[in-house]
Design a protein around this motif. Structure first.
Motif, PDB file in Angstrom:
ATOM      1  N   THR A  52      -0.109  26.658  -8.630  1.00  0.00           N
ATOM      2  CA  THR A  52      -0.058  25.342  -9.269  1.00  0.00           C
ATOM      3  C   THR A  52       0.376  24.275  -8.278  1.00  0.00           C
ATOM      4  O   THR A  52      -0.239  23.206  -8.187  1.00  0.00           O
ATOM      5  N   ILE A  80      -6.779  26.974 -17.166  1.00  0.00           N
ATOM      6  CA  ILE A  80      -6.046  28.186 -16.813  1.00  0.00           C
ATOM      7  C   ILE A  80      -6.725  29.415 -17.415  1.00  0.00           C
ATOM      8  O   ILE A  80      -7.347  29.337 -18.474  1.00  0.00           O
ATOM      9  N   LEU A  83      -3.168  31.665 -21.056  1.00  0.00           N
ATOM     10  CA  LEU A  83      -2.182  30.759 -21.663  1.00  0.00           C
ATOM     11  C   LEU A  83      -0.749  31.292 -21.532  1.00  0.00           C
ATOM     12  O   LEU A  83       0.204  30.529 -21.672  1.00  0.00           O
ATOM     13  N   ASN A  84      -0.604  32.576 -21.238  1.00  0.00           N
ATOM     14  CA  ASN A  84       0.738  33.114 -21.004  1.00  0.00           C
ATOM     15  C   ASN A  84       1.378  32.519 -19.747  1.00  0.00           C
ATOM     16  O   ASN A  84       2.584  32.612 -19.579  1.00  0.00           O
ATOM     17  N   ASP A  85       0.574  31.913 -18.873  1.00  0.00           N
ATOM     18  CA  ASP A  85       1.086  31.250 -17.666  1.00  0.00           C
ATOM     19  C   ASP A  85       1.533  29.814 -17.936  1.00  0.00           C
ATOM     20  O   ASP A  85       2.047  29.144 -17.037  1.00  0.00           O
ATOM     21  N   PHE A  86       1.343  29.329 -19.153  1.00  0.00           N
ATOM     22  CA  PHE A  86       1.612  27.933 -19.495  1.00  0.00           C
ATOM     23  C   PHE A  86       3.030  27.495 -19.112  1.00  0.00           C
ATOM     24  O   PHE A  86       3.227  26.438 -18.513  1.00  0.00           O
ATOM     25  N   ASN A  90       4.021  24.709 -16.335  1.00  0.00           N
ATOM     26  CA  ASN A  90       4.830  23.542 -16.691  1.00  0.00           C
ATOM     27  C   ASN A  90       6.022  23.376 -15.756  1.00  0.00           C
ATOM     28  O   ASN A  90       6.379  22.251 -15.387  1.00  0.00           O
ATOM     29  N   CYS A 106      -4.764  20.667 -20.897  1.00  0.00           N
ATOM     30  CA  CYS A 106      -4.589  22.028 -20.376  1.00  0.00           C
ATOM     31  C   CYS A 106      -5.272  22.978 -21.345  1.00  0.00           C
ATOM     32  O   CYS A 106      -4.876  23.070 -22.510  1.00  0.00           O
ATOM     33  N   GLN A 108      -7.379  26.968 -21.826  1.00  0.00           N
ATOM     34  CA  GLN A 108      -7.692  28.292 -21.279  1.00  0.00           C
ATOM     35  C   GLN A 108      -9.197  28.421 -21.146  1.00  0.00           C
ATOM     36  O   GLN A 108      -9.944  27.992 -22.022  1.00  0.00           O
TER      37      GLN A 108
END
Length: 128
Positions: A52, A80, A83-86, A90, A106, A108
């Motif tokens: 990121t 992305i 979505l578990n990386d959200f 952030n 943002c 997926q």
């Protein structure tokens, strides 16, 4: 006087992987192409926070090539794979922007080039 559409190229960002440029400037508006976490030397970064930060720095270098700065970034679109990386995205995003809060999208997506975890683009303006 007619405004000209200018091509933007940053020596700091990764090279384009297709038939497109890093960005375009029209008047004071700067629009970047998407950037994936690829270094200018052609190495992929997969760890999500590092990826990121790399993407945001590459995009900022393109914005700067157009005469903009971090505070002139108005919008960031982020794509992305998971979505578990959200939350981690952030964290890196907040560290990068500090108190400046551009608008953001943002979402997926199913897949990205090089199987990287994210891609992003920006809209910014020249000047401060």
């Amino acid at each position: 006087m007619k405004m000209k559409l200018e091509e933007l190229v940053s020596p700091e960002a990764s090279p384009a992987l297709g038939p497109y440029c890093h960005g375009r400037k029209y008047g004071d508006m700067i629009i970047t192409s998407g950037q994936i976490p690829l270094t200018k030397d052609g190495e992929y970064v997969f760890e999500i926070k590092q990826a990121t930060t790399l993407v945001l720095n590459n995009l900022l270098s393109i914005v700067k090539a157009g005469g903009g700065c971090r505070e002139s970034i108005a919008r960031v679109d982020v794509y992305i794979k998971d979505l578990n990386d959200f939350g981690l995205i952030n964290e890196a995003y907040k560290e990068f922007f500090g108190e400046h809060k551009p608008t953001r999208v943002c979402v997926q997506v199913a897949a990205l080039p090089g199987d990287v975890p994210l891609e992003a683009s920006m809209i910014a303006f020249a000047g401060e």
